[in-house]
Design an enzyme around this catalytic site. Structure first.
Site, short mmCIF file in Angstrom:
data_model
loop_
_atom_site.label_atom_id
_atom_site.label_comp_id
_atom_site.label_asym_id
_atom_site.label_seq_id
_atom_site.Cartn_x
_atom_site.Cartn_y
_atom_site.Cartn_z
N GLY A 49 39.84 50.01 60.85
CA GLY A 49 40.93 50.58 59.87
C GLY A 49 42.01 51.28 60.72
O GLY A 49 43.11 51.50 60.30
N GLU A 103 40.79 58.05 63.86
CA GLU A 103 40.30 57.29 62.83
C GLU A 103 41.22 56.97 61.74
O GLU A 103 42.53 57.87 61.67
CB GLU A 103 39.44 58.54 62.16
N ASP A 104 40.96 56.01 60.73
CA ASP A 104 41.91 55.76 59.59
C ASP A 104 41.76 56.92 58.79
O ASP A 104 42.69 57.26 58.27
CB ASP A 104 41.52 54.37 59.20
N ASP A 107 36.13 60.65 55.18
CA ASP A 107 35.62 60.85 53.85
C ASP A 107 34.50 61.53 54.03
O ASP A 107 34.82 62.73 53.62
CB ASP A 107 35.46 59.12 53.26
N ASP A 163 41.08 48.80 54.38
CA ASP A 163 40.85 47.46 53.60
C ASP A 163 40.09 47.65 52.21
O ASP A 163 39.53 48.67 51.89
CB ASP A 163 39.81 46.54 54.15
N ARG A 169 44.65 45.17 54.56
CA ARG A 169 45.14 45.98 55.84
C ARG A 169 46.24 45.94 56.28
O ARG A 169 47.01 46.63 57.07
CB ARG A 169 43.88 45.64 56.97
P1 5GP Z 1 32.92 58.62 56.09
O1 5GP Z 1 31.81 57.89 57.12
O2 5GP Z 1 33.73 59.76 56.50
O3 5GP Z 1 32.18 58.73 54.74
O4 5GP Z 1 33.73 57.24 55.66
C1 5GP Z 1 34.61 56.87 56.61
C2 5GP Z 1 35.04 55.23 56.65
O5 5GP Z 1 34.59 54.97 55.47
C3 5GP Z 1 36.30 55.37 56.90
O6 5GP Z 1 36.54 55.18 58.37
C4 5GP Z 1 36.83 53.94 56.15
O7 5GP Z 1 36.63 52.89 56.83
C5 5GP Z 1 36.01 54.11 55.07
N1 5GP Z 1 36.70 54.66 54.05
C6 5GP Z 1 36.58 55.88 53.46
N2 5GP Z 1 37.30 56.15 52.39
C7 5GP Z 1 37.94 54.90 52.23
C8 5GP Z 1 39.21 54.85 51.31
O8 5GP Z 1 39.75 55.52 50.44
N3 5GP Z 1 39.57 53.48 51.47
C9 5GP Z 1 39.18 52.45 52.37
N4 5GP Z 1 39.57 51.35 52.44
N5 5GP Z 1 38.18 52.94 53.23
C10 5GP Z 1 37.52 54.13 53.15
MG MG Z 2 36.80 53.61 59.55
#
Ligand code: 5GP
Ligand code: MG
Length: 191
Positions: A49, A103-104, A107, A163, A169
């Protein structure tokens, strides 16, 4: 208003390209200032991402630095599975090095937490995080997110590297899930 359809879901424009670029300008400026006295940092892009953000950010970084990638995955469809897999390990040594994770989106923070653990276990000297998007409302950990370019509510977004089940993407702008339009389309298709 621009709309895109990805598989079964409709998305509407959330942030145009120009605005994303401005947010990246601001983050790059801070990083250049904060790290100007640090020895050759390594920018670690989290695949897949972050690839667009990584490219745009790195063009603005005026420090002597190295770059590499790591691949982790915790998402399936539109929600976090909570389990992070290390798909591609670190492609270079981080021992004694100053690291900037790129990071993209952050969350829940599960990915970042896992990544910090991997980097610490491998002897990183310091770790900072730059992320294109940050969801403070769903973030569960107390690791500081040093450089969030844009903070957003707990919505699902796509585009600019992000994505929906691997597609979208390549979109130049960022889009947010549009539940009403998604339902409307579903109803039409069912008939
Ligand atoms: P975390 O581990 O912080 O919960 O999630 C991180 C990863 O989840 C991000 O790097 C991303 O790949 C994916 N992610 C979290 N939120 C979103 C979102 O709103 N849209 C997309 N496409 N991916 C997300
Ligand atoms: Mg990611």
């Amino acid at each position: 208003m621009k709309n895109v359809q990805l598989y079964d879901k409709s998305f509407k424009l959330y942030m145009p390209y120009e605005e994303i670029q401005k947010a990246i300008d601001a983050v790059a400026e801070k990083i250049n200032e904060d790290l100007k006295d640090e020895h050759t940092p390594i920018f670690v892009g989290v695949l897949t991402g972050s690839f667009m953000f990584f490219g745009d950010l790195m063009k603005r970084i005026n420090l002597e630095c190295e770059t590499c990638f790591i691949r982790l995955a915790s998402y399936e469809g539109t929600s976090s599975t909570g389990v992070v897999k290390q798909v591609l390990g670190l492609t270079q040594s981080v021992k004694g090095r100053n690291i900037v994770v790129v990071e993209d989106i952050v969350d829940t923070g599960t990915t970042i937490k896992e990544l910090y653990q991997i980097l610490n276990e491998n002897g990183a000297r310091s770790i900072r995080t730059a992320t294109l998007m940050f969801k403070p409302g769903s973030y569960k950990y107390n690791i500081k997110i040093d450089y969030p370019a844009v903070s957003i509510p707990n919505d699902f977004i796509v585009g600019f590297g992000l994505d929906y089940d691997q597609i979208g993407r390549n979109l130049k702008d960022i889009y947010v899930l549009d539940p009403e339009e998604t339902e409307k389309r579903k109803a039409i298709n069912v008939k």
